[in-house]
Design an enzyme around this catalytic site. Structure first.
Site, PDB file in Angstrom:
ATOM      1  N   CYS A   1       0.822  -1.227   0.000  1.00 32.98           N
ATOM      2  CA  CYS A   1       0.000   0.000   0.000  1.00 32.98           C
ATOM      3  C   CYS A   1       0.848   1.265   0.000  1.00 32.98           C
ATOM      4  O   CYS A   1       0.324   2.357  -0.193  1.00 32.98           O
ATOM      5  CB  CYS A   1      -0.953  -0.013   1.186  1.00 32.98           C
ATOM      6  SG  CYS A   1      -1.901  -1.524   1.296  1.00 32.98           S
TER       7      CYS A   1
ATOM      8  N   HIS B   1      -3.438   6.841   2.565  1.00 32.78           N
ATOM      9  CA  HIS B   1      -3.856   5.545   2.035  1.00 32.78           C
ATOM     10  C   HIS B   1      -5.246   5.213   2.591  1.00 32.78           C
ATOM     11  O   HIS B   1      -5.509   5.360   3.792  1.00 32.78           O
ATOM     12  CB  HIS B   1      -2.846   4.472   2.441  1.00 32.78           C
ATOM     13  CG  HIS B   1      -3.338   3.081   2.205  1.00 32.78           C
ATOM     14  ND1 HIS B   1      -3.905   2.696   1.005  1.00 32.78           N
ATOM     15  CD2 HIS B   1      -3.371   1.994   3.021  1.00 32.78           C
ATOM     16  CE1 HIS B   1      -4.256   1.426   1.090  1.00 32.78           C
ATOM     17  NE2 HIS B   1      -3.952   0.973   2.292  1.00 32.78           N
TER      18      HIS B   1
ATOM     19  N   ASN C   1     -10.346  -0.429  -0.393  1.00 36.36           N
ATOM     20  CA  ASN C   1      -8.892  -0.288  -0.247  1.00 36.36           C
ATOM     21  C   ASN C   1      -8.230  -0.825  -1.522  1.00 36.36           C
ATOM     22  O   ASN C   1      -8.355  -2.004  -1.837  1.00 36.36           O
ATOM     23  CB  ASN C   1      -8.468  -1.112   0.983  1.00 36.36           C
ATOM     24  CG  ASN C   1      -6.966  -1.138   1.210  1.00 36.36           C
ATOM     25  OD1 ASN C   1      -6.185  -0.723   0.354  1.00 36.36           O
ATOM     26  ND2 ASN C   1      -6.564  -1.647   2.352  1.00 36.36           N
TER      27      ASN C   1
HETATM   28  N1  ACO Z   1     -18.950  -9.796   7.744  1.00 35.25           N
HETATM   29  C1  ACO Z   1     -19.500 -10.156   8.915  1.00 35.25           C
HETATM   30  N2  ACO Z   1     -18.777 -10.601   9.956  1.00 35.25           N
HETATM   31  C2  ACO Z   1     -17.459 -10.668   9.803  1.00 35.25           C
HETATM   32  C3  ACO Z   1     -16.808 -10.302   8.621  1.00 35.25           C
HETATM   33  C4  ACO Z   1     -17.614  -9.855   7.553  1.00 35.25           C
HETATM   34  N3  ACO Z   1     -17.113  -9.461   6.365  1.00 35.25           N
HETATM   35  N4  ACO Z   1     -15.492 -10.493   8.761  1.00 35.25           N
HETATM   36  C5  ACO Z   1     -15.283 -10.954  10.009  1.00 35.25           C
HETATM   37  N5  ACO Z   1     -16.479 -11.057  10.638  1.00 35.25           N
HETATM   38  C6  ACO Z   1     -16.710 -11.506  11.986  1.00 35.25           C
HETATM   39  C7  ACO Z   1     -15.638 -12.424  12.492  1.00 35.25           C
HETATM   40  O1  ACO Z   1     -15.904 -13.769  12.104  1.00 35.25           O
HETATM   41  C8  ACO Z   1     -15.743 -12.239  13.987  1.00 35.25           C
HETATM   42  O2  ACO Z   1     -16.844 -12.980  14.459  1.00 35.25           O
HETATM   43  P1  ACO Z   1     -16.782 -13.730  15.883  1.00 35.25           P
HETATM   44  O3  ACO Z   1     -16.618 -12.600  16.883  1.00 35.25           O
HETATM   45  O4  ACO Z   1     -18.107 -14.413  15.959  1.00 35.25           O
HETATM   46  O5  ACO Z   1     -15.586 -14.613  15.831  1.00 35.25           O
HETATM   47  C9  ACO Z   1     -16.093 -10.761  14.126  1.00 35.25           C
HETATM   48  O6  ACO Z   1     -16.650 -10.365  12.857  1.00 35.25           O
HETATM   49  C10 ACO Z   1     -14.922  -9.904  14.458  1.00 35.25           C
HETATM   50  O7  ACO Z   1     -13.838 -10.268  13.595  1.00 35.25           O
HETATM   51  P2  ACO Z   1     -12.475  -9.510  13.630  1.00 35.25           P
HETATM   52  O8  ACO Z   1     -11.563 -10.014  12.566  1.00 35.25           O
HETATM   53  O9  ACO Z   1     -11.975  -9.512  15.059  1.00 35.25           O
HETATM   54  O10 ACO Z   1     -12.925  -8.079  13.211  1.00 35.25           O
HETATM   55  P3  ACO Z   1     -12.389  -6.687  13.677  1.00 35.25           P
HETATM   56  O11 ACO Z   1     -13.363  -6.073  14.600  1.00 35.25           O
HETATM   57  O12 ACO Z   1     -10.946  -6.733  14.040  1.00 35.25           O
HETATM   58  O13 ACO Z   1     -12.503  -5.883  12.313  1.00 35.25           O
HETATM   59  C11 ACO Z   1     -11.096  -5.103  10.530  1.00 35.25           C
HETATM   60  C12 ACO Z   1     -11.764  -6.313  11.164  1.00 35.25           C
HETATM   61  C13 ACO Z   1     -12.156  -4.130  10.076  1.00 35.25           C
HETATM   62  C14 ACO Z   1     -10.285  -5.546   9.329  1.00 35.25           C
HETATM   63  C15 ACO Z   1     -10.185  -4.472  11.621  1.00 35.25           C
HETATM   64  O14 ACO Z   1      -9.293  -5.411  12.143  1.00 35.25           O
HETATM   65  C16 ACO Z   1      -9.421  -3.313  11.136  1.00 35.25           C
HETATM   66  O15 ACO Z   1      -9.941  -2.214  11.073  1.00 35.25           O
HETATM   67  N6  ACO Z   1      -8.136  -3.527  10.800  1.00 35.25           N
HETATM   68  C17 ACO Z   1      -7.313  -2.484  10.298  1.00 35.25           C
HETATM   69  C18 ACO Z   1      -6.516  -2.989   9.178  1.00 35.25           C
HETATM   70  C19 ACO Z   1      -7.155  -2.780   7.839  1.00 35.25           C
HETATM   71  O16 ACO Z   1      -8.070  -2.022   7.638  1.00 35.25           O
HETATM   72  N7  ACO Z   1      -6.565  -3.436   6.876  1.00 35.25           N
HETATM   73  C20 ACO Z   1      -6.914  -3.215   5.535  1.00 35.25           C
HETATM   74  C21 ACO Z   1      -5.883  -3.749   4.645  1.00 35.25           C
HETATM   75  S1  ACO Z   1      -4.284  -3.453   5.156  1.00 35.25           S
HETATM   76  C22 ACO Z   1      -3.755  -1.975   4.626  1.00 35.25           C
HETATM   77  O17 ACO Z   1      -4.241  -1.440   3.686  1.00 35.25           O
HETATM   78  C23 ACO Z   1      -2.642  -1.318   5.353  1.00 35.25           C
END
Ligand code: ACO
Length: 321
Positions: free
Chosen positions: A111, A248, A278
């Protein structure tokens, strides 16, 4: 002499896929995706390729800059999803736009790819080796994400963005910062192709994008504000002096956190992730092109740009438009 962006262009695939469309093919919802990420829809490639979108973005950037392809000395393209291992996507762009005088190569900094390309072009221009460069970020992430992993595939989109840069006496880049932390490479990885060498036993299979979302979040909300602070200070400005922060487009929560840490209003952080998702290396140049074409950027406008992602890598720059 400063490195100045003199034109921008972008290209998105024709097909638009909303969160509701995704909810029809996997267990997800618009509520889950938009509340956690800010993403509402994304463009996904069908007929388009990384090269075809790059060529279109390049043509638009050249037209916007009033520069011909023959005037280009250098083409650098940031991508992790080029169509081929070789030739480089930048070489395909060179051939298709007719930039016969340019040196062309790709950079792999996920990225941060476009920002790395910008900083490399700046170094060449500062060294007096080249005068005019085309820099691009382009991705077809839809072919490298794991469509059986709902926690990653909903985040990404496809597209390409480009900018023409040239040495300028008055306006341009005031400062930049770049960094890498290879020890944390596994928090955001795509192992890629398998090996069919009959002489060795390999249990490695084709692997798609894998991400530890929470670790990436922690990395982004600490590294990006620190890198921006450092770069703004090096440019002799304060965070308040900056007119726009072009970051980004990974996640709205990361952008909100950066704005809070810098004590700068969210209004100064333009967004494209709501309609693009993204797009890794392409997200910063696509955002810049939208800002440019929406009339936000006037000669002298101060922009702070930052890319961050796989590697891990990050890069920031302060530019006067
Ligand atoms: N739809 C519905 N539910 C989902 C989805 C989905 N698409 N994906 C995961 N879940 C569920 C999971 O199964 C989990 O369920 P459970 O609690 O029953 O086990 C729950 O949602 C939480 O899952 P997590 O992976 O812990 O979700 P989190 O709250 O961490 O959110 C996210 C994920 C949005 C990616 C977060 O970690 C984040 O903001 N990360 C930042 C990094 C990022 O944005 N990366 C993008 C690419 S990297 C880059 O560009 C630098």
């Amino acid at each position: 002499m400063k490195t100045r962006i003199i034109g921008t262009g972008s290209c998105l695939p024709e097909a638009v896929v909303t969160n509701d469309d995704l909810a029809k093919i996997m267990d997800t919802s618009d509520e889950w995706i938009s509340s956690r990420t800010g993403i509402k829809k994304r463009h996904l490639a069908k007929a388009e390729t990384t090269a075809s979108m790059s060529v279109e973005a390049a043509k638009r950037a050249l037209e916007n800059a009033g520069v011909t392809a023959e005037e280009l000395d250098l083409i650098i393209l940031g991508t992790v999803s080029a169509d081929y291992v070789t030739p480089a996507c930048a070489c395909e762009v060179q051939a298709q736009i007719g930039a016969k005088n340019a040196v062309a190569f790709d950079v792999n900094a996920a990225c941060s790819g476009f920002m790395f390309a910008l900083n490399i072009a700046n170094a060449y221009i500062q060294a007096g080796l080249y005068r005019t460069a085309l820099i691009l970020g382009a991705e077809t992430l839809s072919k490298i994400v794991d469509w059986s992993d709902r926690s990653t595939c909903v985040l990404f989109g496809d597209g390409a963005g480009a900018a023409v840069v040239r040495g300028d006496e008055k306006y341009g880049m005031l400062a930049f910062d770049q960094g890498s932390d290879g020890a944390k490479g596994d928090v955001l990885a795509c192992l890629g192709r398998t090996n069919n060498n009959p002489l060795i036993k390999s249990d490695r299979e084709i692997a798609y994008v894998h991400m530890d979302g929470q670790e990436v979040y922690k990395f982004a909300v600490t590294t990006v504000p620190a890198s921006l602070q450092k770069t703004i200070e090096a440019s002799g400005l304060t965070p308040e002096d900056i007119d726009y922060y072009a970051l980004h487009q990974a996640n709205i929560r990361i952008i909100q956190s950066v704005s809070k840490r810098l004590h700068i209003s969210e209004e100064k952080f333009p967004i494209s992730l709501d309609h693009c998702g993204n797009i890794s290396a392409a997200s910063v140049p696509i955002l810049l092109d939208e800002m440019n074409r929406n009339g936000l950027l006037k000669p002298g406008t101060k922009i702070a740009m930052s890319g961050f992602g796989g590697g891990l890598t990050w890069a920031s720059a302060i530019l006067q438009w």
